[in-house]
Scaffold this motif. Structure first.
Motif, mmCIF file in Angstrom:
data_model
loop_
_atom_site.group_PDB
_atom_site.id
_atom_site.type_symbol
_atom_site.label_atom_id
_atom_site.label_comp_id
_atom_site.label_asym_id
_atom_site.label_seq_id
_atom_site.Cartn_x
_atom_site.Cartn_y
_atom_site.Cartn_z
ATOM 1 N N ALA A 4 0.986 -1.185 0.036
ATOM 2 C CA ALA A 4 -0.030 0.034 0.023
ATOM 3 C C ALA A 4 0.935 1.498 0.008
ATOM 4 O O ALA A 4 1.975 1.191 0.524
ATOM 5 C CB ALA A 4 -0.902 -0.086 1.318
ATOM 6 N N ASN A 49 -8.300 -3.917 5.020
ATOM 7 C CA ASN A 49 -9.612 -3.447 4.283
ATOM 8 C C ASN A 49 -11.204 -3.387 5.249
ATOM 9 O O ASN A 49 -11.954 -3.753 4.720
ATOM 10 C CB ASN A 49 -9.885 -4.597 3.554
ATOM 11 C CG ASN A 49 -10.981 -4.068 2.140
ATOM 12 O OD1 ASN A 49 -10.675 -2.912 1.680
ATOM 13 N ND2 ASN A 49 -11.661 -4.841 1.630
ATOM 14 N N PRO A 57 -5.809 2.313 -3.264
ATOM 15 C CA PRO A 57 -6.008 0.677 -3.101
ATOM 16 C C PRO A 57 -4.712 0.138 -2.529
ATOM 17 O O PRO A 57 -3.659 0.602 -2.375
ATOM 18 C CB PRO A 57 -5.963 0.492 -4.734
ATOM 19 C CG PRO A 57 -5.175 1.463 -5.463
ATOM 20 C CD PRO A 57 -5.675 2.783 -4.631
ATOM 21 N N TYR A 59 -3.095 -3.542 -2.105
ATOM 22 C CA TYR A 59 -2.821 -4.867 -2.938
ATOM 23 C C TYR A 59 -2.473 -5.951 -2.128
ATOM 24 O O TYR A 59 -1.379 -5.881 -1.260
ATOM 25 C CB TYR A 59 -1.772 -4.538 -4.030
ATOM 26 C CG TYR A 59 -2.050 -3.682 -5.214
ATOM 27 C CD1 TYR A 59 -2.767 -4.207 -6.187
ATOM 28 C CD2 TYR A 59 -1.913 -2.307 -4.970
ATOM 29 C CE1 TYR A 59 -3.345 -3.176 -6.968
ATOM 30 C CE2 TYR A 59 -2.320 -1.262 -5.878
ATOM 31 C CZ TYR A 59 -3.088 -1.678 -6.959
ATOM 32 O OH TYR A 59 -3.349 -0.795 -7.956
ATOM 33 N N THR A 64 -6.381 -6.102 -5.785
ATOM 34 C CA THR A 64 -6.837 -5.093 -4.948
ATOM 35 C C THR A 64 -8.003 -6.034 -4.043
ATOM 36 O O THR A 64 -8.437 -7.141 -4.652
ATOM 37 C CB THR A 64 -7.652 -3.877 -5.281
ATOM 38 O OG1 THR A 64 -8.688 -4.145 -6.211
ATOM 39 C CG2 THR A 64 -6.599 -2.974 -6.287
#
Length: 258
Positions: A4, A49, A57, A59, A64
């Motif tokens: 990120a 998340n 985003p 990863y 993602t």
């Protein structure tokens, strides 16, 4: 495994995180440390998340989180939260079985029961399996939820990811070290862990990399002996410290006070 860039997060116009870059390798244990209010738990929640989904985003395995199927994602990553419900009218075994919900529809299979038994053994709650969860001590409840998270990731998938927000709260010294050795065994199999800890000496002993935060910004991010220096720690915590050689290994030993 996890990457990120420029992570920022604000709440009611108050900046909690500012331009954080994170890259965690396969088989690595990254420990996030810092004083109260540094943004450690917020960063962990963003990397998992859970919040800030409209930001830059993140990863995970080069995808993602939005590109993942939610049910399949639960087979690849799990998160232990700092606070869990204190009122769960279930037995210990049933609480741990909650970690297996992504694997079955109506009734658990043999492999689910085996995963639960293994996780309870690892966290030393096997003898409590038929106890009422609500009657446990704080440390016992902590270990039950750790077992639940470990059971969730008990599968044949390579390269899994676990997030842990202060998993050692309420645990005695024996169980602190037992859990940390369990996490190191997890990463030793090519999996990855990102953990928030307050105990700097445990972070120095077990972490592959350490990220030190203060007021939402990275102060240092490197191997333990490069992050845990007298100047860096004293400045970050606004409290004097001394760095000594650890008689057990070559990692630094931090002693606070003059």
């Amino acid at each position: 495994m996890l990457e990120a860039h420029k992570i920022s997060y604000s709440h009611r116009k108050f900046a909690i995180l500012e331009n954080i870059d994170v890259s965690v390798n396969y088989g690595e244990l990254l420990v996030i440390v810092g004083p109260n209010g540094a943004g450690k738990s917020t960063l962990l929640s963003m990397l998992a998340n859970e919040i800030g989904k409209d930001e830059e985003p993140i990863y995970f395995k080069n995808k993602t989180f939005e590109e993942w199927d939610s049910r399949q994602l639960a087979h690849h990553k799990a998160k232990f939260s700092q606070s869990n419900s204190h009122d769960i009218p279930l037995t210990v075994k049933d609480v741990v079985m909650m970690g297996r919900y992504p694997y079955f529809q109506s009734a658990p299979h043999k492999e689910d029961r085996e995963a639960v038994a293994k996780a309870m053994q690892e966290t030393d709650v096997a003898l409590l399996e038929n106890r009422d969860y609500n009657l446990l001590s704080g440390g016992e409840k902590q270990r039950v939820h750790l077992a639940r998270v470990l059971a969730q990731l008990d599968n044949d998938i390579a390269h899994k990811l676990i997030f842990l927000d202060e998993p050692l709260n309420n645990l005695d010294v024996l169980h602190q070290h037992r859990i940390l050795h369990t996490i190191k065994n997890f990463t030793g199999r090519g999996n990855t862990a990102v953990m928030v800890l307050h105990d700097l000496n445990l972070a120095a002993q077990f972490a592959d990399k350490v990220m030190l935060l203060k007021k939402g910004k990275i102060v240092a991010h490197d191997v333990p002996d490069k992050v845990f220096t007298k100047e860096t720690i004293s400045k970050a915590y606004n409290f004097p410290c001394t760095i000594c050689p650890n008689p057990v290994n070559k990692n630094p030993l931090i002693i606070f006070g003059t």
